[in-house]
Design an enzyme around this catalytic site. Structure first.
Site, mmCIF file in Angstrom:
data_model
loop_
_atom_site.group_PDB
_atom_site.id
_atom_site.type_symbol
_atom_site.label_atom_id
_atom_site.label_comp_id
_atom_site.label_asym_id
_atom_site.label_seq_id
_atom_site.Cartn_x
_atom_site.Cartn_y
_atom_site.Cartn_z
ATOM 1 N N HIS A 68 3.653 -2.861 5.000
ATOM 2 C CA HIS A 68 4.651 -2.434 6.081
ATOM 3 C C HIS A 68 4.170 -2.101 7.472
ATOM 4 O O HIS A 68 4.940 -1.619 8.304
ATOM 5 C CB HIS A 68 5.674 -1.163 5.694
ATOM 6 C CG HIS A 68 6.374 -1.715 4.564
ATOM 7 N ND1 HIS A 68 6.575 -1.162 3.201
ATOM 8 C CD2 HIS A 68 7.493 -2.879 4.478
ATOM 9 C CE1 HIS A 68 7.383 -1.775 2.357
ATOM 10 N NE2 HIS A 68 7.832 -2.777 2.984
ATOM 11 N N HIS A 177 0.843 1.765 -2.989
ATOM 12 C CA HIS A 177 1.868 0.576 -2.573
ATOM 13 C C HIS A 177 3.226 0.725 -3.936
ATOM 14 O O HIS A 177 4.169 0.848 -3.463
ATOM 15 C CB HIS A 177 1.267 -0.803 -2.561
ATOM 16 C CG HIS A 177 2.513 -1.797 -2.555
ATOM 17 N ND1 HIS A 177 3.307 -2.076 -1.556
ATOM 18 C CD2 HIS A 177 3.096 -2.621 -3.338
ATOM 19 C CE1 HIS A 177 4.116 -2.803 -1.625
ATOM 20 N NE2 HIS A 177 4.060 -3.543 -2.709
HETATM 21 FE FE LIG Z 1 3.318 -1.312 0.679
HETATM 22 FE FE LIG Z 2 4.572 1.970 0.254
#
Ligand SMILES: [Fe+2]
Ligand SMILES: [Fe+2]
Length: 270
Positions: A68, A177
């Site tokens: 991101h 993540h």
């Molecule tokens: Fe991520």
């Molecule tokens: Fe994340």
């Protein structure tokens, strides 16, 4: 050398957790350094100058990221001017910013930090994190034996493989993540601390940070829904690593899951 690594900080609840919890962890463990994954620090996705400033003010020394990272356009200027904010190293070399840094602690000790993004089930045009790790770790080790790797990836297999690949070469490979802490922390045979995912720092009354009702509706109907950040049951997740300063080998890895007493309002804007 004691290092706190904080998992994916989600929006303002996550930033508030860092502000509330890091001072007590600093005191409890005598921390020399704090590294945090900040890719979700702005409203649940991306990093902005404001969220980075908040985290640096809350004693974070180096911020890592992941898939991101490009979500907020302001991040480009931020990455260009701030060496202690990393994008994944395996993005093509032409992309702004850098994927690793050598940070000098208050005691004058150097710690290399490397950010990598996995390829399995991840939508990003990145090169192999394994080949990138080989190159980056070799150059960081010319400066210091202490190297911490954030392996930001979806598949447990890819993260486990990275742990084995770098065992003995780096001090720690920590996964981020998935936002779900795993219970597999250990020290690999050649001295690298490893955990598949350190977990999320943010609201746990949620589905990996987002309000649960909207996510369940999406799964039920298959229709697009607007996701909102959760606000309740906020906790900081991460690991505390103890590293031998001379050899760079890990001495211990301890999982952290610290609840924050008060609930904090979400802040979609930042
Ligand atoms: Fe991520
Ligand atoms: Fe994340």
């Amino acid at each position: 050398m004691k290092i706190l690594f904080i998992g994916d900080i989600v929006g303002s609840p996550g930033r508030a957790a860092v502000k509330a919890v890091v001072p007590r962890l600093r005191e409890k463990y005598g921390l020399d350094m704090v590294i945090a994954n900040a890719e979700n620090s702005a409203g649940g996705s991306g990093i902005t100058p404001r969220t980075a400033r908040d985290l640096f003010q809350s004693h974070c020394d180096v911020l890592t990221s992941g898939d991101h990272v490009w979500r907020r356009p302001e991040v480009i200027e931020l990455l260009n001017k701030e060496a202690n904010i990393l994008r994944p190293a395996n993005f093509p070399k032409v992309t702004p910013g850098r994927g690793s840094v050598v940070f000098k602690t208050g005691k004058g000790l150097k710690v290399g930090v490397l950010c990598l993004l996995g390829k399995v089930f991840v939508e990003a045009m990145v090169d192999s994190p394994f080949r990138s790790a080989q190159e980056e770790v070799a150059s960081l080790r010319q400066e210091t034996p202490m190297v911490i790797v954030d392996m930001h990836a979806e598949a447990t297999s890819e993260k486990v493989a990275m742990g084995w690949f770098l065992d003995g070469e780096v001090s720690a490979v920590v996964g981020t993540h998935t936002h779900i802490q795993t219970a597999d922390e250990r020290i690999l045979p050649h001295g690298t601390a490893y955990i598949t995912d350190v977990g999320m720092t943010g609201p746990y009354d949620s589905v990996i940070g987002r309000k649960k009702d909207k996510i369940i509706e999406r799964f039920l109907t298959g229709m697009p829904t607007r996701f909102e950040l959760g606000t309740e049951d906020v906790a900081l997740c991460g690991v505390v690593l103890e590293i031998d300063e001379k050899t760079g080998k890990a001495l211990s890895i301890e999982r952290i899951w610290e609840k924050v007493e008060t609930d904090v309002a979400s802040d979609e804007e930042a």
